[in-house]
Write a protein that holds these residues in place. Structure first.
Motif, short mmCIF file in Angstrom:
data_model
loop_
_atom_site.label_atom_id
_atom_site.label_comp_id
_atom_site.label_asym_id
_atom_site.label_seq_id
_atom_site.Cartn_x
_atom_site.Cartn_y
_atom_site.Cartn_z
N GLU A 135 0.84 -1.19 0.23
CA GLU A 135 0.00 0.10 -0.12
C GLU A 135 0.88 1.07 -0.16
N ILE A 136 1.61 1.23 0.82
CA ILE A 136 2.85 2.33 1.03
C ILE A 136 3.57 2.71 -0.58
N GLN A 137 3.89 1.48 -0.86
CA GLN A 137 4.64 1.55 -2.13
C GLN A 137 3.79 2.13 -3.07
N SER A 138 2.59 1.99 -3.46
CA SER A 138 1.40 2.36 -4.36
C SER A 138 1.33 3.78 -4.09
N SER A 139 1.15 4.29 -2.86
CA SER A 139 0.92 5.60 -2.40
C SER A 139 2.16 6.39 -2.97
N LEU A 140 3.44 5.91 -2.77
CA LEU A 140 4.49 6.81 -3.08
C LEU A 140 4.59 6.72 -4.68
N ASP A 141 4.21 5.68 -5.21
CA ASP A 141 4.11 5.82 -6.80
C ASP A 141 3.24 6.96 -7.41
N ARG A 142 2.27 6.96 -6.69
CA ARG A 142 1.20 7.97 -7.18
C ARG A 142 1.76 9.30 -6.83
N ILE A 143 2.57 9.78 -5.77
CA ILE A 143 3.12 10.78 -5.75
C ILE A 143 4.36 11.10 -6.87
N SER A 144 5.01 10.07 -7.00
CA SER A 144 6.07 10.27 -7.97
C SER A 144 5.35 10.78 -9.30
N GLU A 145 4.28 10.38 -9.66
CA GLU A 145 3.69 11.05 -11.02
C GLU A 145 3.59 12.52 -11.01
N LEU A 146 3.71 13.07 -9.99
CA LEU A 146 3.58 14.45 -9.65
C LEU A 146 4.97 15.16 -10.55
N ASN B 120 -13.32 10.82 -5.43
CA ASN B 120 -14.23 9.92 -6.10
C ASN B 120 -14.18 8.62 -6.06
N GLY B 121 -13.03 8.09 -5.68
CA GLY B 121 -12.69 6.66 -5.35
C GLY B 121 -12.37 6.02 -6.67
N VAL B 122 -12.03 6.93 -7.86
CA VAL B 122 -11.89 6.15 -9.04
C VAL B 122 -10.37 5.38 -9.04
N GLY B 123 -10.39 4.14 -9.35
CA GLY B 123 -9.44 3.24 -9.52
C GLY B 123 -8.55 2.97 -8.09
N SER B 124 -9.06 3.58 -7.27
CA SER B 124 -8.29 3.10 -5.77
C SER B 124 -9.16 2.89 -4.81
N ILE B 125 -10.20 2.41 -4.88
CA ILE B 125 -11.16 2.02 -3.93
C ILE B 125 -10.38 0.86 -2.81
N PHE B 126 -9.79 -0.05 -3.15
CA PHE B 126 -9.44 -0.83 -2.33
C PHE B 126 -8.46 -0.26 -1.62
N LYS B 127 -7.45 0.42 -1.94
CA LYS B 127 -6.30 0.96 -1.29
C LYS B 127 -6.71 1.88 -0.38
N SER B 128 -7.87 2.99 -0.88
CA SER B 128 -8.13 3.74 0.31
C SER B 128 -9.03 3.30 1.50
N ARG B 129 -9.53 1.97 1.13
CA ARG B 129 -10.37 1.42 2.18
C ARG B 129 -9.43 0.72 3.34
N LEU B 130 -8.30 0.43 2.96
CA LEU B 130 -7.19 -0.19 3.77
C LEU B 130 -6.53 1.00 4.68
N ASN B 131 -6.72 2.35 4.11
CA ASN B 131 -5.84 3.31 4.81
C ASN B 131 -5.99 3.59 5.96
N PHE B 132 -7.34 3.46 6.60
CA PHE B 132 -7.75 3.87 7.90
C PHE B 132 -7.29 2.57 8.87
N GLU B 133 -7.72 1.26 8.27
CA GLU B 133 -7.20 0.04 8.86
C GLU B 133 -5.78 0.11 9.18
N ILE B 134 -4.72 0.46 8.32
CA ILE B 134 -3.37 0.64 8.57
C ILE B 134 -2.89 1.68 9.59
#
Lengths: 197, 197, 197, 197
Positions: A67-78, A99-113
Motif C-alpha cells: 500500500e505504501i509503495q503504491s502511494s509513493l508511486d502516485r506521488i511520483s507521478e507529480l 471520487n474513489g476512481v481506481g483506488s477503492i481498495f487502497k483507500s479502504r485499507l488506509n484507515f485500517e492501517i
DNA sequence: GATGAATGAGCTTTCATTCAT
DNA sequence: CATGAATGAAAGCTCATTCAT
C-alpha cells in the motif's frame, strides 16, 4: 542465513496470497479476516501460506508495504507535471481520489492501517517511513519544479490538506461520488503551489 | 417496551465498564481486546457485563457514542470565543490537540473508530452523524459569530484542515510533542475565519 | 424441620411459576428454557423463584407432577361412563386427544417428560408411578364397570393403543387436525371393552 | 458448490464423532451433552470436530438420520418373511425390541428425538419423513406379501401398536427385561396380518 | 512444493444459583 | 416477602499455527 533471491514463481505465489489477503482485509479488517479464507481465495492450502509468510502479522506487514509503495508511486507521478500546470495536477489527483476512481481498495485499507499502526510497532514504523518519504518527495518536487524556498513547509501543508480531504467528507458511497474539492482549499493549493517567480 | 430509566448506580456501573473498555480498546483495538480483560478492569465478572450491555458490539457502539459526544462538546466550546479572537481560538485548540494534551485516549480511538466504521454499519451511521453534526455546528457558529455568508464552505475547509492536521504528521510520541500547526495553514485559517466586515 | 402448610397465596405464587415454566418448557424444552425467562413470565424476580423451588430440577419435577395428575384426572372421567357406552367414551376421548382439543400444552410436554425420564431418576420415578397408576385405575374401572375377568390385560392393551395412537401419526398440525382413530383399532377397542355378559 | 465425495478416512473420522456423540446423547440427552465430552470420546480435539460438522445441530441431525436409517432397515427385514409366518415374524421383532436386545442405544434415543422434533424443524422434517417412509414400506409389504386390500389401514394400526408397545410399559430395566407382548395385541396382529385368502 | 488434518487456547456469551439489601 | 446485582463455570465455536504425509 543468506537471503535467498526469490524465483519468479515464488514471487507470483506470494502475490497470490497478498491479493487474497488484501480482499479479505478490505472486507473484514485485519483482525476479523481469517487465514482459512485468505488461503481459499489464494487457491492454496492454509498450511502452505506459511511457506511464504512467517505468520499473519507478516502478511499484514507485506500488505502495508504494498500500500505504501503504491502511494509513493502516485506521488511520483507529480514529477511528470509541467511547472505551470502543477497545482492543477495536484488538484486533479485529489479529486480523483475523492471520487474513489481506481483506488477503492487502497483507500479502504488506509484507515485500517493507521488504526493498526497505533498498536503494532512494525506497522507504525512503516507508516512513519511513508510519512517522511512523502514529505521528502513532495519537498524535492516542489523545490525543483517550482523553485520554492519554503518547499518543506508547503509539503507539510499539502499533506494535511490531502489527508484531511480524504477523511472529512464521510464515507458514504453517494457523498463520495459527488464530492469535489472544497473551493477554499483549491484556492489555497493554487496559491502555495504557484511557481516561484 | 418503555426504556426503563437507569438508576445512578446502574449508570455508574455502566460507566465502569465503558471506562475499562475504553482502556482496553486503546491498548489493543476493538477486536484484540477481550471481554475477560474488560471485565477484569471493570472489577466485575465477565458474565455481569451482559446485564449492562447486550454484547460486545453494544459496548463498541456506546464507546463510539461517548467519543462523538466529547468531540461535539469540544466543538461547542468555540461558541464562547469573541469574534475578533475567533481564529486564534481555533488555532489554539488545534495545537492543543496536536500536542495530545488532555485527550490522548480519545484521539487514539479516533482511527480505530473510522476503520471500524468501514465494516460496521452501526458505527458508520454514528460517524456519519458526527460528521454532519460538526459541519452544522461549525456553519452556525461561523455564520452567527463572524457573519460569514459562505459559512458552510468555510466549515468544510476547516474540517479538512482539522482532520488532516491530526493525521498528517505521524503518530510518534516525540513528533507529537513538538508538533505545531503549519504556518501556511495557520494563515489560511486566519484568512477564512476573519469577521465579515 | 416440620413441613409448613402452604398458605393460599403461597400456592398461587407457586402456580404462577409453574404456569410460566410450563409455557417456557413447551416452547423450548426443559434444557433450553432459562430461569430468567420463567421469572419474567411469572412476573417475579429470578431470585425469588428460589423461595418456592429448590432449583430448576425441582420445578421440572413439579411440572411433571402436574401433568401426571392431569392425565390421571382424565382417566378418572371414564368412571362416569355407562357400561354400555363405555367403549364409545374411550374412543371419543382418544379422538379428542388426537385432534389436540384442549390439551395442546399437555401433550407437547409428554415426550419431553418421557425423554427426560430416561436420564433423570426423579422424573423416571414419577413416570413409572403414572404408568402403574393408570394401569391400576383402568383395571379397576374395567373390572367394576364391565365385569371383565382379564381387566389387567385389557388395561395393558388399551394403554398401548392409547400411547401408540398419540405417537404414530406424526406431529404436523394439519395431520393432527384431520386425524381420526384407526378403524381397526376402534373395532379392537370395542371388542375388548364390551361388557362381560 | 458440488459436494466433495468424502474419503474413506474422512468417513471413518466422521463416524468416530457420531459414535461418540451417540453415547453422550444417550447418557445425557442432546442438550446436556457437551461438545468437549463428545470430542474426548471421539479422541479428537474439540476444534477438529468442526471440520466434519458445521455445528452441534448438524451432529444431532446426522445422528437422527442414522437412527432413522436403522429403523427403516429393521422394517425392511420383514420383506424376507414367508407369508404364512408373517404375523409371527412381526410379533417376534416387537418382542425383541421390547426386551432391548441389541438395540439399547438406538431405542434410548427414540424419545429424545421425538421430543427434539417438537422444537427443532430440521429434526421434525426427518421424523415426518420416517413416519411416512415406514407407513409406505409396511403398506407395500402388506399388500404384496399378504394380498391385503386395506393394507394402508393395517399399516397404520400396526404402527400404533408398535409405538404404543414401545412406550407403554415404562422404561425400567427390570420391567423391560421381562416384558412380553400383550396377548390381546398379539391376537389383534395375527388377525389383521393373516394372508388374504 | 503442497496438503489439510489436527491442535488447543481463546473467544463471546449463557445460565443456574446466591446473597446483600 | 421480594429484588436484581453479581458470580463463575461452562457452553458452543473460531482461529492461527504446526506437522505428518
Amino acid at each position: 542465513m543468506t537471503a535467498e533471491p526469490l524465483s519468479a514463481k515464488q514471487i507470483a505465489r506470494r502475490n497470490q496470497v497478498l491479493d487474497a489477503a488484501s480482499e479479505c482485509f478490505v472486507e473484514k479488517g485485519f483482525h476479523r479476516a481469517g487465514m482459512a479464507e485468505i488461503a481459499d481465495r489464494a487457491q492454496m492450502s492454509s498450511g502452505h501460506i506459511y511457506h511464504y509468510f512467517k505468520n499473519k502479522d507478516d502478511i499484514i506487514e507485506a500488505i502495508v508495504d504494498r500500500e505504501i509503495q503504491s502511494s509513493l508511486d502516485r506521488i511520483s507521478e507529480l514529477e511528470n507535471l509541467q511547472a505551470d500546470k502543477f497545482a492543477d495536477g495536484v488538484i486533479a489527483q485529489l479529486e480523483t481520489h475523492l471520487n474513489g476512481v481506481g483506488s477503492i481498495f487502497k483507500s479502504r485499507l488506509n484507515f485500517e492501517i493507521i488504526a493498526e499502526s497505533e498498536r503494532n510497532p512494525a506497522v507504525e514504523k512503516r507508516v512513519q517511513f511513508q510519512r517522511s518519504a512523502i514529505r521528502t518527495k513532495l519537498t524535492n518536487v516542489f523545490a525543483s519544479k517550482l523553485g520554492l524556498t519554503n518547499a518543506d513547509i508547503v509539503a507539510d501543508a499539502c499533506m494535511a490538506v490531502f489527508f484531511g480531504t480524504m477523511m472529512a467528507p464521510g464515507r458514504s458511497a453517494e457523498e463520495q461520488h459527488k464530492a469535489s474539492l472544497n473551493p477554499l482549499l483549491t484556492a489555497f493549493l493554487r496559491g502555495v503551489l504557484a511557481p516561484a517567480s
